[in-house]
Design an enzyme around this catalytic site. Structure first.
Site, mmCIF file in Angstrom:
data_model
loop_
_atom_site.group_PDB
_atom_site.id
_atom_site.type_symbol
_atom_site.label_atom_id
_atom_site.label_comp_id
_atom_site.label_asym_id
_atom_site.label_seq_id
_atom_site.Cartn_x
_atom_site.Cartn_y
_atom_site.Cartn_z
ATOM 1 N N SER A 50 51.490 18.330 48.692
ATOM 2 C CA SER A 50 52.660 17.448 48.517
ATOM 3 C C SER A 50 53.242 17.615 47.115
ATOM 4 O O SER A 50 52.649 18.281 46.254
ATOM 5 C CB SER A 50 52.218 15.993 48.684
ATOM 6 N N ASP A 82 53.966 20.475 52.015
ATOM 7 C CA ASP A 82 54.219 19.214 52.729
ATOM 8 C C ASP A 82 55.495 18.571 52.168
ATOM 9 O O ASP A 82 55.635 18.421 50.951
ATOM 10 C CB ASP A 82 53.000 18.297 52.501
ATOM 11 N N HIS A 180 53.944 6.656 56.790
ATOM 12 C CA HIS A 180 53.070 7.122 55.714
ATOM 13 C C HIS A 180 52.360 5.954 55.015
ATOM 14 O O HIS A 180 52.922 4.872 54.903
ATOM 15 C CB HIS A 180 53.882 7.897 54.670
ATOM 16 N N GLY A 181 51.150 6.226 54.529
ATOM 17 C CA GLY A 181 50.442 5.243 53.720
ATOM 18 C C GLY A 181 49.494 4.380 54.532
ATOM 19 O O GLY A 181 49.206 4.667 55.692
ATOM 20 N N ALA A 215 49.643 9.951 60.219
ATOM 21 C CA ALA A 215 48.723 9.775 61.354
ATOM 22 C C ALA A 215 47.310 9.377 60.938
ATOM 23 O O ALA A 215 46.355 9.618 61.671
ATOM 24 C CB ALA A 215 48.705 11.051 62.184
HETATM 25 O O1 G3H Z 1 53.348 12.436 52.893
HETATM 26 C C1 G3H Z 1 52.885 12.141 51.794
HETATM 27 C C2 G3H Z 1 51.485 12.354 51.424
HETATM 28 O O2 G3H Z 1 50.669 11.264 51.737
HETATM 29 C C3 G3H Z 1 51.334 12.797 49.991
HETATM 30 O O3 G3H Z 1 51.512 11.820 49.038
HETATM 31 O O4 G3H Z 1 52.732 12.837 47.055
HETATM 32 O O5 G3H Z 1 51.203 10.892 46.759
HETATM 33 O O6 G3H Z 1 50.315 13.170 47.292
HETATM 34 P P1 G3H Z 1 51.444 12.191 47.453
HETATM 35 P P1 13P Z 2 49.052 9.363 56.207
HETATM 36 O O1 13P Z 2 49.586 8.565 55.058
HETATM 37 O O2 13P Z 2 49.053 8.563 57.468
HETATM 38 O O3 13P Z 2 47.732 9.961 55.940
HETATM 39 O O4 13P Z 2 50.088 10.587 56.467
HETATM 40 C C1 13P Z 2 50.041 11.763 55.691
HETATM 41 C C2 13P Z 2 51.197 12.654 55.919
HETATM 42 O O5 13P Z 2 51.987 12.508 56.837
HETATM 43 C C3 13P Z 2 51.383 13.759 54.979
HETATM 44 O O6 13P Z 2 52.542 14.481 55.228
HETATM 45 ZN ZN ZN Z 3 54.183 13.293 55.912
#
Ligand code: G3H
Ligand code: 13P
Ligand code: ZN
Length: 311
Positions: A50, A82, A180-181, A215
Site C-alpha cells: 500500500s 495495492d 476497509h479497516g 475482507a
Molecule cells: O487498503 C488499505 C490497506 O489496509 C493499507 O493501509 O496504507 O495504512 O498500509 P495502509
Molecule cells: P481489510 O482492512 O479488511 O483488511 O482490507 C484490506 C484491503 O482491502 C487492502 O487493499
Molecule cells: Zn483495499
C-alpha cells in the site's frame, strides 16, 4: 524461480471454486509469516504493498524481501501494488519489478476511471504485468484516506462489461458491502453483503476474476485481547467468514486481508510483553508476532480461501 503474475493463479482459482489470499506486507516478519504459511499449505499467494507500506518500509526493501521469499520458499508469489492512485506510481512499480498493479480510479467519474485504467493497462501489458481495476467505492480507512459510508457506493453491474472491455483489465475489484479497516458494519446490525450484485456480475462476465477488498473478519478474540490491554477497538466488526467462503466459491479469486494481520501481530506483541515485561531484545516479541501472523494466514487458507494444495 521469480515472482509471477496472478494470471494463472486466478484461472485455477476460478475453476476450482477457491480464492487466492492477498495480504498486505510492511516488514520482514510479515513477509516471512505469510510465505511460510503459504508454502506449508502449498498455495500461491499475493503480497501487496500500500501507499502506507511504501512510506514505512520503502519499495526497494519490500521488493528485495519478496524476492528473498521466492528464493526461500520456492512457491508462486505475486508482488502487487495495492490501491495505486495514479499512472506514475503504477509505472514506477511496473518498472521496478512488481508483477501486478491495482489502479484505483474508483473515486473518479466512469469515463475518467476508464481512461486512467486503460493507460495503465497499456503500459503494464507491454511489460508483462497484470492490472486490477475498481468499480464502485468501499467505505472505511484506506491508505490514510477515510471514505465515509455515505460516500461509498455499490458496483453497478450494468457498467462492468463496458469497463472491462474498454480498459482491458485482468481483474476487477467490486464493492458489495465490505469496507476497509476494523469497523465494517454498525455494531448491533447484521453484516450483509450484496451477493445479488456479485451473481449478476458473474452472469455478465463469465469466468472473469473478481477481487474483494476490505475482507478481514476482525477476529473478536483478538479485538478483546487488545482492548483488555488498553486498546480502543470497541465496536470493531468484520466480514463473517462463511460469507467470504461463499464469495470464494463464486467469482471472487482474490481476497484482500490487512486488518486481521494487524490484529494478530498487535495482540501477540501485547501478550508477550504483558507476560514477560523484562524482554528488551526485540526478537523476543517480533518472533511471537511472526508466529501469530503465520497462524492467522494458515487459518485464512484453511477456513476462508480454500486454496491449499493448489500449487
Ligand atoms: O487498503 C488499505 C490497506 O489496509 C493499507 O493501509 O496504507 O495504512 O498500509 P495502509
Ligand atoms: P481489510 O482492512 O479488511 O483488511 O482490507 C484490506 C484491503 O482491502 C487492502 O487493499
Ligand atoms: Zn483495499
Amino acid at each position: 524461480m521469480a515472482l509471477v503474475t496472478t494470471k494463472e493463479m486466478f484461472r485455477k482459482a476460478y475453476e476450482g471454486g477457491y480464492a487466492i489470499g492477498a495480504f498486505n506486507i510492511n516488514n520482514m516478519e510479515i513477509i516471512q509469516a505469510i510465505t511460510e504459511a503459504a508454502a506449508e499449505r502449498k498455495t500461491p499467494v499475493v503480497l501487496q504493498v500500500s501507499a502506507g507500506a511504501r512510506k514505512y518500509a520503502k519499495p526497494v526493501y519490500l521488493r528485495a524481501l519478496a524476492n528473498a521469499a521466492v528464493e526461500d520458499t520456492g512457491i508462486d508469489l505475486a508482488l502487487h501494488l495495492d490501491h495505486g492512485a495514479d499512472f506514475e506510481i503504477c509505472k514506477s512499480c511496473i518498472d521496478s519489478g512488481f508483477t501486478s498493479v491495482m489502479i484505483d480510479g474508483s473515486h473518479h467519474p466512469f469515463e475518467e476511471n476508464v481512461a486512467l485504467t486503460k493507460k495503465v493497462v497499456e503500459y503494464a501489458h507491454d511489460k508483462g504485468v497484470v492490472v486490477e481495476g475498481e468499480l464502485g467505492r468501499l467505505a472505511g480507512v484506506e491508505d490514510e484516506v477515510k471514505v465515509k459510508a455515505e460516500d461509498s457506493s455499490y458496483t453497478r453491474p450494468e457498467e462492468v462489461e463496458e469497463f472491462v472491455s474498454r480498459t482491458g483489465v485482468d481483474s476487477l475489484a467490486i464493492a458489495i458491502g465490505t469496507s476497509h479497516g476494523a469497523y465494517k458494519f454498525k455494531p448491533g446490525t447484521e453484516p450483509k453483503l450484496r451477493f445479488d450484485i456479485l451473481e449478476r456480475i458473474m452472469e455478465i462476465l463469465p469466468g472473469f476474476p473478481i477481487v474483494l477488498h476490505g475482507a478481514s473478519s476482525v477476529i473478536p478474540e483478538l479485538v478483546d485481547e487488545i482492548n483488555e490491554c488498553g486498546g480502543k477497538l470497541d465496536g470493531a466488526l468484520g466480514v463473517p467468514e462463511d460469507m467470504l467462503r461463499h464469495a470464494a466459491k463464486l467469482a471472487v479469486c482474490k481476497i484482500n486481508i490487512d486488518s486481521d494481520i494487524r490484529l494478530a501481530m498487535t495482540a501477540g506483541i501485547r501478550r508477550v510483553l504483558k507476560a514477560s515485561p523484562e524482554i528488551f531484545d526485540p526478537r523476543g516479541y517480533l518472533s511471537v508476532a511472526r508466529e501469530e501472523v503465520k497462524k492467522m494466514v494458515l487459518h485464512k487458507i484453511d477456513c476462508v480461501l480454500g486454496s491449499a494444495n493448489s500449487l
